[in-house]
Design an enzyme around this catalytic site. Structure first.
Site: not given
Length: 284
Positions: A212, A252, A226, A221, A183, A206, A224
């Site tokens: 997505r 991460f 969050d 994905r 990622f 978005i 992402d």
């Protein structure tokens, strides 16, 4: 639901405008929109007057005369049916346009409300303010750097949002489902007028625009996004948990977050981002 920053109203200085008279065209009935009527507007402006108080410099404070003119102009140039709509849009435009304004209490009174009964006035009073939130970004399909760049740009284009800081991009191994590409992760600091559910809706939009698809939990994905933290609130809803339920376990997330907010404290555990990251690193 109302969301209040940990910094209370008592922590700000206040400039007050009381019963500013404005003749404008707002109301449910057609004659109210055409003929107009008198409104009384009161506002408490939460700001920091320290510099103005020490220097006697008007430019270091909020000019209440200019604010009064702003309110008058806005109410005269727009027409809405509901006082709630007038108050909401006016508060938003004031927070976006007036430098140094952190929060506003706004009350709009309607002395001549056409209810056919002896009534002195009706009013709508609201409180609105800027909120600080931290967003995690991740991608491991296609051109991940482009996806993150475009996400940062689109978040910043939301009318009630301002991106204040963006971390470096970090290449990390996949979490959960490990049989997938690495990622690219990052975090950003956002200043927003949106409530958490409203912000989540914008972030989902978005993500969808980036292609997505929510097929495999923790799977690959394109993008992402969050919500990690929002002021110091603790929120548990069916589709949204703040603070993010596993942020304290994920290097991460914490590594890029520590780059832009090392001393931000987790509202549940009370530890700083740097402390949480050091605890994870010590276990490796």
């Amino acid at each position: 639901m109302k969301y209040i920053n940990k910094k209370t109203s008592q922590d700000y200085d206040q400039i007050k405008i009381t019963d500013l008279e404005v003749f404008a065209n707002h109301g449910v009935f057609p004659e109210e929109n055409k003929l107009g009527q008198k409104f009384l507007v009161s506002a408490v402006l939460y700001t920091d007057t320290r510099k103005a108080g020490k220097t006697d410099d008007l430019t270091a404070s909020i000019h209440y005369g200019e604010v009064s003119a702003f309110i008058t102009k806005y109410m005269k140039e727009h027409t809405y049916q509901l006082l709630e709509r007038v108050a909401e849009t006016l508060a938003e435009e004031m927070l976006k346009s007036i430098s140094g304004l952190c929060k506003i209490d706004l009350e709009i009174k309607k002395p001549w409300a056409p209810v056919g009964l002896p009534l002195k006035t009706v009013s709508v009073k609201i409180s609105r303010e800027w909120h600080t939130t931290y967003i995690a970004l991740g991608s491991n399909i296609g051109d991940s750097e482009t996806y993150l760049n475009e996400a940062v740009e689109k978040i910043g284009q939301i009318p009630t949002c301002t991106v204040e800081k963006v971390s470096s991009y970090l290449v990390t191994e996949p979490y959960g489902v490990t049989d997938q590409p690495d990622f690219l992760n990052a975090c950003l600091k956002l200043r927003t007028l949106l409530y958490p559910e409203e912000l989540l809706k914008e972030l989902n939009r978005i993500e969808k625009e980036a292609g997505r698809e929510r097929i495999i939990h923790w799977g690959p994905r394109t993008l992402d996004l969050d919500i990690l933290l929002y002021d110091d609130i603790v929120l548990e809803e069916d589709d949204l948990c703040i603070p993010h339920v596993e942020m304290h376990k994920r290097s991460f997330v914490l590594e890029p977050l520590a780059e832009i907010a090392p001393y931000k404290r987790h509202p549940v555990y009370g530890k700083t981002v740097r402390e949480m990251l050091e605890e994870i690193q010590a276990q490796l």
